[in-house]
Design a protein around this motif. Structure first.
Motif, mmCIF file in Angstrom:
data_model
loop_
_atom_site.group_PDB
_atom_site.id
_atom_site.type_symbol
_atom_site.label_atom_id
_atom_site.label_comp_id
_atom_site.label_asym_id
_atom_site.label_seq_id
_atom_site.Cartn_x
_atom_site.Cartn_y
_atom_site.Cartn_z
ATOM 1 N N ALA A 57 0.809 -1.225 0.000
ATOM 2 C CA ALA A 57 0.000 0.000 0.000
ATOM 3 C C ALA A 57 0.835 1.266 0.000
ATOM 4 O O ALA A 57 0.393 2.299 -0.506
ATOM 5 N N HIS A 58 2.057 1.222 0.561
ATOM 6 C CA HIS A 58 2.778 2.481 0.776
ATOM 7 C C HIS A 58 3.168 3.179 -0.529
ATOM 8 O O HIS A 58 3.448 4.380 -0.527
ATOM 9 N N GLY A 59 3.166 2.450 -1.630
ATOM 10 C CA GLY A 59 3.439 3.084 -2.915
ATOM 11 C C GLY A 59 2.201 3.355 -3.740
ATOM 12 O O GLY A 59 2.296 3.856 -4.864
ATOM 13 N N ALA A 60 1.019 3.036 -3.181
ATOM 14 C CA ALA A 60 -0.227 3.163 -3.946
ATOM 15 C C ALA A 60 -0.803 4.572 -3.929
ATOM 16 O O ALA A 60 -1.893 4.794 -4.453
ATOM 17 N N CYS A 61 -0.096 5.517 -3.316
ATOM 18 C CA CYS A 61 -0.503 6.922 -3.362
ATOM 19 C C CYS A 61 0.546 7.771 -4.069
ATOM 20 O O CYS A 61 0.593 8.992 -3.876
ATOM 21 N N ASP A 62 1.393 7.125 -4.864
ATOM 22 C CA ASP A 62 2.441 7.867 -5.561
ATOM 23 C C ASP A 62 1.867 8.936 -6.486
ATOM 24 O O ASP A 62 2.523 9.953 -6.758
ATOM 25 N N GLN A 63 0.653 8.727 -6.963
ATOM 26 C CA GLN A 63 0.047 9.686 -7.886
ATOM 27 C C GLN A 63 -0.260 11.029 -7.231
ATOM 28 O O GLN A 63 -0.516 12.023 -7.931
ATOM 29 N N PHE A 64 -0.212 11.086 -5.902
ATOM 30 C CA PHE A 64 -0.495 12.345 -5.212
ATOM 31 C C PHE A 64 0.766 13.162 -4.933
ATOM 32 O O PHE A 64 0.670 14.295 -4.443
ATOM 33 N N VAL A 65 1.930 12.618 -5.230
ATOM 34 C CA VAL A 65 3.170 13.302 -4.881
ATOM 35 C C VAL A 65 3.370 14.558 -5.723
ATOM 36 O O VAL A 65 3.590 15.656 -5.194
#
Length: 330
Positions: A57-65
């Motif tokens: 999960a920890h990389g599943a919000c990369d699109q918000f960076v």
């Protein structure tokens, strides 16, 4: 105040509470010391659950960076998403092609990039200067590999060779592992002493003492547990957990307490990461279903997990280094 300012402003240990990670590490160390024969069976279920809820999960919000750290690049939503998907998947594809063309180079890239990414993620939120931040990043990443190489040489070599075999490359010899440990271990130790000395000279004793504590905790962890378990504990309950807390701030949920409710923080992150997380889990289920039906062994399970991780490590690490850590390079 921008999200980028929020994630880089607080002092080390204040905005990104480490105590939960310290606690997980101490529990794992206790298991390794008090019940070494049962450590695998006791920790494996916890690590598997943590790998899904934190590790994947920890990389599943990369699109918000990028929208949070470089908003000018994300003003046009459709253009941003097209660029993000093409760039992210393109880098992942490039790593996949490297595995097909030069698997040994892919393994070396994976371990080197992982060392940098883990080390830079552990760096003080307010490193005194850019040089010390880079030094800390390299030394912390080096520590995470130097201890297993020196203390668990055969177990570490087995992990490396299983991964090389999966990619079709020649295995490394024991002498190569020993030579690497002899070079890396003393270099990391001397480097830490010099870094701590530079902190004290700048009257940043608190930063130095915190780093000493973390180096001690991680060294004990890496010695108490076999490499697979110690790396799993670190990746899930230290690296991934701290990244989740940091991403929550970037996504508009600043930490208002030194001891936030981890359940609440994790729930917030999982809700934001749900779309990509579900897609990732579905893809992993299919991949492992096919692989497991052909070669149902523990070593294949671990090697395949590392191979999959290596494919997304490059785009994920670049987003963190060039996006979330952009202020550190100035």
């Amino acid at each position: 105040m921008s999200p980028l300012t929020l994630i880089n402003r607080p002092a080390w240990g204040a905005a990104l509470p480490r105590r939960a990670s310290y606690g997980f590490v101490l529990v794992a160390v206790a298991v390794g010391l008090l019940a070494p024969g049962l450590a695998h069976w006791l920790l494996a279920p916890l690590l598997l659950a943590g790998m899904l809820l934190l590790g994947v999960a920890h990389g599943a919000c990369d699109q918000f960076v990028v929208p949070a750290t470089h908003p000018a690049l994300a003003r046009e939503r459709l253009r941003y998403w097209a660029g993000f998907l093409i760039g992210y998947l393109g880098l992942a594809l490039a790593v996949g092609l490297l595995w097909w063309w030069q698997p040994a180079a892919a393994v070396a890239l994976f371990f080197g990039l992982t060392a940098w990414h883990w080390g830079s993620a552990d760096a003080p939120a307010l490193a005194p200067n850019r040089g010390q931040w880079i030094a800390h990043s390299l030394l912390r990443g080096g520590l995470l590999f130097a201890v297993p190489l020196g203390y668990w040489p055969e177990e570490t070599r087995t992990i490396i060779n299983d991964l090389l075999t999966l990619g079709g490359a020649m295995p490394v010899r024991a002498v190569a592992v020993a030579q690497t440990a002899v070079l890396l271990g003393p270099s990391v130790a001397v480097g830490h002493l010099l870094l701590w000395g530079s902190y004290f000279r700048q009257n940043r004793g608190g930063v130095a003492r915190t780093d000493m504590l973390e180096v001690l905790l991680l060294t004990i962890l890496l010695m108490a547990l076999a490499p697979i378990l110690s790396a799993g504990v670190y990746f899930v309950f230290w690296h991934s957990l701290q990244h989740v807390l940091r991403m929550n701030q970037l996504m508009g949920r600043p930490l208002l307490s030194r001891r936030p409710a981890l359940r609440t923080e994790l729930g917030f992150f999982l809700r934001r990461s749900a779309p990509l997380l579900l897609l990732s889990l579905a893809g992993l289920a299919i991949l492992y279903g096919v692989a497991w039906s052909r070669a149902a062994t523990g070593s294949v399970f671990v090697s395949l997990a590392l191979l999959v991780a290596s494919v997304v490590t490059l785009p994920h690490a670049l987003l963190v280094t060039l996006g979330m850590d952009a202020a550190r390079w100035r």
